[in-house]
Design an enzyme around this catalytic site. Structure first.
Site, PDB file in Angstrom:
ATOM      1  CG  ASP A   1     -18.060   1.386   6.789  1.00 20.00           C
ATOM      2  OD1 ASP A   1     -17.731   1.942   5.720  1.00 20.00           O
ATOM      3  OD2 ASP A   1     -19.193   0.895   6.971  1.00 20.00           O
ATOM      4  CB  VAL A   2     -14.462   5.836   4.767  1.00 19.22           C
ATOM      5  CG1 VAL A   2     -13.041   5.669   5.279  1.00 19.22           C
ATOM      6  CG2 VAL A   2     -14.678   5.072   3.464  1.00 19.22           C
TER       7      VAL A   2
ATOM      8  CB  THR B   1      -1.132  -0.872  -4.747  1.00 23.70           C
ATOM      9  OG1 THR B   1      -2.106  -0.388  -5.679  1.00 23.70           O
ATOM     10  CG2 THR B   1       0.058   0.075  -4.721  1.00 23.70           C
ATOM     11  CG  LEU B   2      -5.495  -5.449  -2.621  1.00 23.76           C
ATOM     12  CD1 LEU B   2      -5.083  -6.841  -3.065  1.00 23.76           C
ATOM     13  CD2 LEU B   2      -5.948  -5.475  -1.169  1.00 23.76           C
TER      14      LEU B   2
ATOM     15  CE  LYS C   1      -7.870   7.834  -6.884  1.00 22.23           C
ATOM     16  NZ  LYS C   1      -7.627   7.818  -5.412  1.00 22.23           N
TER      17      LYS C   1
ATOM     18  CB  SER D   1      -0.909   0.026   1.236  1.00 23.97           C
ATOM     19  OG  SER D   1      -1.797  -1.061   1.245  1.00 23.97           O
ATOM     20  CB  ILE D   2       0.558   4.475  -1.827  1.00 22.01           C
ATOM     21  CG1 ILE D   2       0.823   3.919  -3.228  1.00 22.01           C
ATOM     22  CG2 ILE D   2       1.139   5.881  -1.692  1.00 22.01           C
ATOM     23  CD1 ILE D   2       0.190   4.724  -4.346  1.00 22.01           C
TER      24      ILE D   2
ATOM     25  CE1 TYR E   1      -7.206   4.595 -11.652  1.00 21.06           C
ATOM     26  CE2 TYR E   1      -8.074   6.822 -11.887  1.00 21.06           C
ATOM     27  CZ  TYR E   1      -7.479   5.847 -11.120  1.00 21.06           C
ATOM     28  OH  TYR E   1      -7.134   6.107  -9.820  1.00 21.06           O
TER      29      TYR E   1
ATOM     30  CB  ALA F   1     -15.224   1.743  -8.375  1.00 23.45           C
TER      31      ALA F   1
END
Length: 280
Positions: free
Chosen positions: A72-73, A201-202, A170, A19-20, A163, A103
């Site tokens: 959980d955001v 990344t994942l 984004k 992860s970043i 994307y 998404a």
């Protein structure tokens, strides 16, 4: 004196060692900063608690990793609980890292024009609105000289086939960063984002980042891809006092790829391939 000595903050978005958010947190903790971490909630039926386990293994034994809680955001109540835990542990915080995006594959792997209404709402809620929700909830505990940093991507600025819906998210996130910078500026809080080139990344595996790696290396002025360490250092810069006076910015860490107006040196590769194939 280390760059983050005496600094404390919350890291949101570590899923595993690729992860970043983890690359940035490593730089911060190595420079003396204390971090609280969140992880994706595990499903009740998951006795192994995979999400919690992945992150706990990373921070285990690090004296600067102070706590780990689920988040959980999409839940204002859960966000409030995390901020209360952060307040109990740190009092005020000096930095907040938001590295969250999602998404559904059903809506991500189709052309944007085919994205469902519910898929749009879900992606926007998690990938964009969550920055507003987290920053607003953290506002009472953000110190006078604090910094908020989000993770974005070039697909929010230009069309990047594949994307798709995430590019729309984004674009919204980029705008949110700028408006939050204006809202929180009088409080002494800076808000910026990093636009990183493709990394393994994942999350990136779902949007075809693997196929982008060689293309970036061929087109970027540096002639190479980027590394987790490079993005980690850029993120720690934006979250540190070194970036005072910098706000409402999108910092591109992509070897200069975003500034190219043509395929650059990749044209030479194409010409060579045509020559080998006998194609004019």
């Amino acid at each position: 004196m280390q760059l983050f000595e005496g600094k404390k903050g919350l890291i949101v978005g570590v899923a595993n060692n690729h992860s970043i958010a983890w690359a940035i947190a490593e730089q911060i903790m190595a420079a003396g900063g204390q971090c609280g971490f969140t992880h994706l909630p595990d499903k009740p039926e998951d006795d192994r608690k995979k999400n919690q386990h992945r992150v706990s293994k990373l921070i285990e034994g690090n004296p600067n990793a102070k706590f780990l809680v689920p988040l959980d955001v999409q839940s204002n109540e859960n966000i409030a609980e995390v901020m209360e835990k952060t307040k109990q542990e740190f009092g005020e915080i000096d930095f907040l890292l938001h590295s969250v995006a999602f998404a559904s594959l059903e809506d991500l792997r189709v052309p944007t024009v085919q994205c469902s209404r519910e898929g749009f709402k879900l992606a926007m809620d998690i990938s964009a609105y969550s920055l507003i929700a987290l920053t607003n909830a953290a506002r009472p505990i953000l110190s006078k000289n604090s910094s908020v940093c989000a993770m974005t991507y070039y697909g929010g600025e230009r069309i990047v086939p594949g994307y798709n819906m995430m590019g729309v998210c984004k674009a919204a996130l980029d705008s949110i960063v700028k408006y939050l910078a204006f809202d929180l500026g009088p409080d002494g809080v800076r808000v910026n984002a990093i636009s990183a080139g493709p990394l393994k990344t994942l999350a990136s595996s779902a949007v075809g980042a693997k196929e982008m790696l060689e293309m970036y290396a061929a087109i970027a002025p540096t002639g190479d891809g980027i590394t987790h360490e490079q993005v980690g250092k850029a993120g720690s810069y934006l979250l540190s006092d070194m970036s005072q006076g910098v706000t409402a910015e999108i910092l591109h860490v992509d070897g200069g790829y975003n500034q190219m107006g043509s395929p650059g040196r990749m044209l030479d590769v194409v010409k060579e391939m045509k020559g080998q194939l006998g194609v004019k």
